[in-house]
Design an enzyme around this catalytic site. Structure first.
Site, PDB file in Angstrom:
ATOM      1  CG  ASP A  19      90.582  50.351  98.004  1.00 50.96           C
ATOM      2  OD1 ASP A  19      91.134  51.390  97.587  1.00 50.96           O
ATOM      3  OD2 ASP A  19      89.491  49.949  97.591  1.00 50.96           O
ATOM      4  CB  SER A  56      91.012  53.269 102.569  1.00 55.23           C
ATOM      5  OG  SER A  56      90.387  52.156 101.985  1.00 55.23           O
ATOM      6  CG  LEU A  89      95.294  49.800  91.756  1.00 51.88           C
ATOM      7  CD1 LEU A  89      94.091  50.266  90.941  1.00 51.88           C
ATOM      8  CD2 LEU A  89      95.540  48.318  91.545  1.00 51.88           C
ATOM      9  N   GLY A  98      89.793  47.193  91.302  1.00 50.50           N
ATOM     10  CA  GLY A  98      90.348  48.486  91.698  1.00 50.50           C
ATOM     11  C   GLY A  98      90.421  49.481  90.551  1.00 50.50           C
ATOM     12  N   GLY A  99      90.725  50.728  90.918  1.00 42.47           N
ATOM     13  CA  GLY A  99      90.889  51.793  89.932  1.00 42.47           C
ATOM     14  C   GLY A  99      89.733  52.767  89.954  1.00 42.47           C
ATOM     15  CG  ASN A 123      77.610  49.568  81.075  1.00 40.70           C
ATOM     16  OD1 ASN A 123      77.239  50.594  80.524  1.00 40.70           O
ATOM     17  ND2 ASN A 123      77.731  49.499  82.401  1.00 40.70           N
ATOM     18  CG  HIS A 124      80.135  53.013  81.050  1.00 41.80           C
ATOM     19  ND1 HIS A 124      79.064  53.694  80.521  1.00 41.80           N
ATOM     20  CD2 HIS A 124      79.765  52.646  82.315  1.00 41.80           C
ATOM     21  CE1 HIS A 124      78.093  53.774  81.427  1.00 41.80           C
ATOM     22  NE2 HIS A 124      78.504  53.152  82.531  1.00 41.80           N
ATOM     23  CE1 TYR A 151      85.271  52.909  85.047  1.00 46.60           C
ATOM     24  CE2 TYR A 151      83.246  53.037  83.756  1.00 46.60           C
ATOM     25  CZ  TYR A 151      84.007  52.440  84.745  1.00 46.60           C
ATOM     26  OH  TYR A 151      83.492  51.367  85.428  1.00 46.60           O
TER      27      TYR A 151
HETATM   28  C1  15L Z   1      79.943  51.528  85.720  1.00 45.88           C
HETATM   29  O1  15L Z   1      80.864  51.096  85.062  1.00 45.88           O
HETATM   30  C2  15L Z   1      80.171  52.212  87.008  1.00 45.88           C
HETATM   31  O2  15L Z   1      81.268  51.698  87.712  1.00 45.88           O
HETATM   32  C3  15L Z   1      78.935  52.190  87.885  1.00 45.88           C
HETATM   33  O3  15L Z   1      79.114  53.144  88.913  1.00 45.88           O
HETATM   34  C4  15L Z   1      77.670  52.516  87.094  1.00 45.88           C
HETATM   35  O4  15L Z   1      77.724  53.832  86.632  1.00 45.88           O
HETATM   36  C5  15L Z   1      77.542  51.537  85.943  1.00 45.88           C
HETATM   37  O5  15L Z   1      78.698  51.541  85.154  1.00 45.88           O
HETATM   38  C6  15L Z   1      76.329  51.820  85.059  1.00 45.88           C
HETATM   39  O6  15L Z   1      76.498  51.953  83.839  1.00 45.88           O
HETATM   40  O7  15L Z   1      75.211  51.854  85.580  1.00 45.88           O
END
Ligand code: 15L
Length: 277
Positions: free
Chosen positions: A33, A35, A52, A72-73, A112-113, A136
């Site tokens: 990472d 950090s 990255l 990561g990211g 899922n996004h 995202y």
């Molecule tokens: C994601 O992709 C995020 O990384 C996580 O923080 C949540 O927001 C999750 O989706 C979600 O949809 O609950």
């Protein structure tokens, strides 16, 4: 000491923190990472500070690894320059470095996004078009596309896991449909790192959720057998939901608040089964 070495990017993040104790039973972990090293490293874990966006740092990270677990990211919605640097350039750097070092396997924390604008009334598998719910989500769809390319063109075996939400318990009504316990995610990651039939597999990172919106038969065909049930936590999830305000847009779509964030579209059109695939 385990004999396979896995590079884990995003190792300072919350999901990594839940996975490390589970995966280090099976693999030597090269954790990376931006950090400095945390103070809880186990003997099977080694820390490498790396960004990255630095291709040389990525190249140094991958040497000798048996697999890359790319967590990561940028992990939530952000402005385009931020998403682009971490999840487009950064993801490419990590994948290219893995390929160039001969790393045979990549497991990608997609989200899922990437499909968040599907209405909650739709049940989808992995053959439908992506419907990202923000920059995202677009970057996660890009990561899946790069995984497909790296499998077909370079022979890397890639699993892209569209993760729902990783936590000990589903945090609200929406998460009852998309939740995954960390142990189930670790099981799916292991399949991605080891199963001989993986080419580029897109699967859903979800536990055994009776309210699921997803057909996860692609994961089940690879032997995934989730051990945790969202319905076992329904009282907790609904009590948490009761503390939230209604979200007239987000409550209609799988991506929830990511969909309502900055929404200026036509709700009826986005929900229409006739106008959308
Ligand atoms: C994601 O992709 C995020 O990384 C996580 O923080 C949540 O927001 C999750 O989706 C979600 O949809 O609950």
């Amino acid at each position: 000491m385990p004999d396979k070495t896995i590079v884990m990017t995003g190792a300072a993040g919350g999901v990594a923190g839940m996975l490390r104790p589970l995966l280090r039973e099976r693999y030597k972990l090269v954790l990376s990472d931006r950090s400095a090293a945390p103070d809880d490293l186990a003997p099977q874990e080694e820390w490498r500070e790396a960004d990255l966006t630095d291709p040389d740092a990525m190249a140094a990270l991958m040497a000798g690894a048996d697999g890359l677990l790319h967590l990561g990211g940028q992990s939530v919605e952000a402005d385009w320059p931020t998403v682009h640097a971490a999840n487009i350039e950064g993801l490419y750097n990590a994948y290219a470095a893995a390929r160039d070092a001969g790393v045979p396997r990549i497991v990608f924390a997609s989200s899922n996004h990437a499909i968040g604008f599907y209405p909650r009334t739709r049940r989808i598998g992995v053959d439908e078009a992506v419907r990202p719910d923000g920059f995202y989500g677009v970057s996660k769809a890009f990561g899946e596309a790069l995984g497909s390319l790296f499998a077909d063109k370079f022979g890397v075996r890639v699993m892209s896991i569209r993760i729902g939400n990783i936590a000990a318990r589903p945090a609200d009504h929406r998460r009852l449909s998309i939740w995954q316990h960390p142990e189930d995610l670790a099981q799916l990651i292991t399949i991605g790192l080891e199963h001989p039939d993986v080419h580029h597999a897109i699967v859903y990172g979800a536990s055994h959720n009776e309210r699921s919106w997803w057909d996860n038969s692609a994961a089940y065909a690879l032997g995934y057998a989730p051990q945790h049930r969202a319905e076992d936590h329904v009282d907790f999830a609904m009590a948490e939901q009761a503390k939230l305000q209604p979200d007239p847009v987000g409550d209609r779509f799988q991506g929830g608040g990511f969909c309502s964030d900055g929404f200026a579209g036509d709700l009826d059109r986005s929900l229409s089964a006739r106008l959308t695939r």
